[in-house]
Scaffold this motif. Sequence first.
Motif, short mmCIF file in Angstrom:
data_model
loop_
_atom_site.label_atom_id
_atom_site.label_comp_id
_atom_site.label_asym_id
_atom_site.label_seq_id
_atom_site.Cartn_x
_atom_site.Cartn_y
_atom_site.Cartn_z
N LEU A 170 -13.95 -31.13 48.91
CA LEU A 170 -12.57 -31.61 48.88
C LEU A 170 -11.98 -31.48 47.48
O LEU A 170 -10.77 -31.35 47.32
CB LEU A 170 -12.50 -33.06 49.33
CG LEU A 170 -12.97 -33.31 50.76
CD1 LEU A 170 -12.93 -34.80 51.07
CD2 LEU A 170 -12.13 -32.53 51.74
N PHE A 171 -12.82 -31.55 46.45
CA PHE A 171 -12.33 -31.40 45.08
C PHE A 171 -13.46 -30.91 44.19
O PHE A 171 -14.62 -30.98 44.55
CB PHE A 171 -11.75 -32.71 44.54
CG PHE A 171 -12.78 -33.79 44.33
CD1 PHE A 171 -13.39 -33.96 43.10
CD2 PHE A 171 -13.14 -34.63 45.36
CE1 PHE A 171 -14.35 -34.94 42.90
CE2 PHE A 171 -14.09 -35.63 45.17
CZ PHE A 171 -14.69 -35.78 43.95
N GLU A 172 -13.10 -30.42 43.05
CA GLU A 172 -14.05 -30.02 42.03
C GLU A 172 -13.62 -30.68 40.74
O GLU A 172 -12.43 -30.78 40.46
CB GLU A 172 -14.04 -28.51 41.86
CG GLU A 172 -15.01 -28.00 40.83
CD GLU A 172 -15.00 -26.48 40.74
OE1 GLU A 172 -15.62 -25.96 39.79
OE2 GLU A 172 -14.40 -25.81 41.59
N SER A 211 -6.22 -22.86 47.12
CA SER A 211 -6.26 -22.78 48.58
C SER A 211 -7.62 -23.16 49.16
O SER A 211 -7.71 -23.65 50.27
CB SER A 211 -5.85 -21.40 49.05
OG SER A 211 -6.72 -20.42 48.52
N ARG A 212 -8.69 -22.93 48.41
CA ARG A 212 -10.01 -23.36 48.86
C ARG A 212 -10.97 -23.33 47.68
O ARG A 212 -10.73 -22.65 46.69
CB ARG A 212 -10.54 -22.49 49.99
CG ARG A 212 -10.91 -21.10 49.61
CD ARG A 212 -11.37 -20.29 50.84
NE ARG A 212 -12.11 -19.12 50.42
CZ ARG A 212 -13.44 -19.06 50.29
NH1 ARG A 212 -14.18 -20.10 50.57
NH2 ARG A 212 -14.03 -17.96 49.90
N LEU A 213 -12.06 -24.07 47.82
CA LEU A 213 -13.11 -24.09 46.81
C LEU A 213 -14.28 -23.24 47.27
O LEU A 213 -14.27 -22.69 48.38
CB LEU A 213 -13.55 -25.53 46.53
CG LEU A 213 -12.43 -26.43 45.96
CD1 LEU A 213 -12.89 -27.87 45.88
CD2 LEU A 213 -12.00 -25.93 44.60
N VAL A 214 -15.32 -23.14 46.47
CA VAL A 214 -16.46 -22.28 46.77
C VAL A 214 -17.13 -22.66 48.08
O VAL A 214 -17.44 -21.81 48.91
CB VAL A 214 -17.48 -22.31 45.61
CG1 VAL A 214 -18.73 -21.56 45.95
CG2 VAL A 214 -16.85 -21.76 44.34
N GLN A 215 -17.34 -23.96 48.29
CA GLN A 215 -17.98 -24.44 49.51
C GLN A 215 -16.91 -24.97 50.47
O GLN A 215 -16.05 -25.76 50.07
CB GLN A 215 -18.97 -25.56 49.19
CG GLN A 215 -20.13 -25.14 48.31
CD GLN A 215 -21.05 -24.16 49.00
OE1 GLN A 215 -21.27 -24.25 50.21
NE2 GLN A 215 -21.58 -23.20 48.25
#
Length: 52
Positions: A42-44, A34-38
């Motif tokens: 847009l992707f990791e 649903s979301r990343l750390v920052q």
Amino acid sequence: MASVTPEQMRAFRDVRDRYVNTASPPVSTFIYVSRLVQPGWLFEMDAMAVID
């Protein structure tokens, strides 16, 4: 909960296929979160390289 649409998945594959050997592609995993750390990310990506 949001999900990845078929159109988004095709767009991802189109870009990926420009950079990998599609005849013998590397192992990959696609997981929706649903979301990343920052918030702006847009992707990791994690990568491992082996040199013989």
